[in-house]
Design a protein around this motif. Sequence first.
Motif, short mmCIF file in Angstrom:
data_model
loop_
_atom_site.label_atom_id
_atom_site.label_comp_id
_atom_site.label_asym_id
_atom_site.label_seq_id
_atom_site.Cartn_x
_atom_site.Cartn_y
_atom_site.Cartn_z
N UNK A 52 0.77 -1.30 0.07
CA UNK A 52 0.12 -0.03 -0.14
C UNK A 52 0.88 1.18 -0.16
N UNK A 53 1.82 1.14 0.88
CA UNK A 53 2.87 2.39 0.93
C UNK A 53 3.39 2.55 -0.46
N UNK A 54 3.81 1.31 -1.07
CA UNK A 54 4.60 1.41 -2.30
C UNK A 54 3.71 1.97 -3.36
N UNK B 228 -1.03 -5.73 -7.53
CA UNK B 228 -1.04 -7.25 -7.46
C UNK B 228 -0.78 -7.82 -6.26
N UNK B 229 0.01 -7.21 -5.30
CA UNK B 229 0.23 -7.94 -4.17
C UNK B 229 -1.04 -7.64 -3.18
N UNK B 230 -1.58 -6.37 -3.24
CA UNK B 230 -2.55 -6.28 -2.51
C UNK B 230 -3.77 -6.99 -2.93
N UNK B 231 -4.11 -7.13 -4.29
CA UNK B 231 -5.42 -7.98 -4.83
C UNK B 231 -5.07 -9.37 -4.56
N UNK B 232 -4.01 -9.94 -4.67
CA UNK B 232 -3.66 -11.20 -4.36
C UNK B 232 -4.01 -11.46 -2.88
N UNK C 259 -9.73 -12.02 1.65
CA UNK C 259 -11.13 -11.08 1.82
C UNK C 259 -10.59 -9.84 2.60
N UNK C 260 -11.82 -9.08 2.80
CA UNK C 260 -11.65 -7.93 3.38
C UNK C 260 -11.11 -7.65 4.95
N UNK C 261 -10.70 -8.67 5.62
CA UNK C 261 -10.37 -8.45 7.06
C UNK C 261 -9.17 -7.67 7.34
N UNK C 262 -8.19 -7.57 6.30
CA UNK C 262 -6.95 -6.99 6.64
C UNK C 262 -6.94 -5.46 5.95
N UNK C 263 -7.93 -4.96 5.62
CA UNK C 263 -8.17 -3.59 5.03
C UNK C 263 -7.18 -2.62 5.74
N UNK D 269 -4.55 -2.96 6.53
CA UNK D 269 -3.25 -2.85 6.15
C UNK D 269 -2.94 -2.11 4.73
N UNK D 270 -4.29 -1.82 4.30
CA UNK D 270 -4.22 -1.43 2.72
C UNK D 270 -5.17 0.00 2.79
N UNK D 271 -4.86 0.86 3.61
CA UNK D 271 -5.44 2.31 3.68
C UNK D 271 -6.52 2.21 4.61
#
Lengths: 267, 61
Positions: free
Chosen positions: A102-104, A131-135, A141-145, A147-149
């Motif tokens: 996400x930071x990248x 790709x890393x985030x979507x994978x 699933x959305x449990x670790x959202x 981590x991505x903003x």
Amino acid sequence: MERIFEFKDGTSAKFWAISLDGTTVTTRYGRLGAAGQQTLKKESTPEKAKALFEKLVKEKTTKGYAEAGGAPAPGPSSAPTPASATADLVAAKKALDADEPYRAGVKASVGLGKVGDASAEQLALIIAALKSICSHLDEHGPANMDLYGGGKISMKKFFTLLDEAKSASRALRNPGAAAPASMAAAGPAKVTLGKPKERCTGKFPNLAMTRGGFLSAQPAADDETDLVLRDPASGAVVRKLEIDGPCSVAVSPDGSLIAIGRTEGRP
Amino acid sequence: MTLFVQRVSPFETLATIDLPDKGPPANAEGGVAFTLDGSGLVVACETKTFLVPLRYGSLSE
């Protein structure tokens, strides 16, 4: 660098100034000619500080404040200078190496209005990050959202951004590939087909395109059907589903859903 | 197998290409599909599947 805005209306003549330094946003305000009062706001990250900076500038300009000296001086809301852009790309690469996609992605897209404006180097980094985030989202699933903003960008949007970035990257490599919008109604006057590239082998009686690649329903042993999703660029298997017996498939118009029809039971 | 790209209106052939494999079985429901971004065609032949790049242009090009 401090940006200064002025507001003059009848008896009112005041200024408002703002500057950004790392995670700190400093504002000054008061009557024109006076030093004014100063306030500091510290955010947790430079990205949040920049977002606050831009939000406050927008609020003031909406209220009628005009930037002193006409055109805005180079500042955090303008396109990045080559030096800062390079620094952002280096930071994006480091973030990818540190498994912080996400930071990248944020670093690689600094100064971009839309994905299509990105350079090839930016796109490569953005695609790798997405790709890393979507994978990860695809698998967990959305449990670790967080981590991505933290949900600022929805799951669906991440996948859409990945598609857009891939399309932009293809367009950069093959500038004539995308059909211009003006051709949508009548169609293009001319079409050129390139050299065929073999992507996989096997008999495929049923074929459809999805958002993630091309889908083939391939007869397998014991009267089963292998429903295989492949990446068009490489032919690699992205997903595989074994269906008992023959089946038919259809894909939704936006390519995001697959419908599978078979005699009975579940896929 | 020969691949044709046809315009709908006016109904005319814009491009053709021969692929190094036989066509799909007679009962095939779909052996050809455009990629979602329109940059190519995926073509499932008898034993091989191909990606055929597609470029659009005007007559002046």
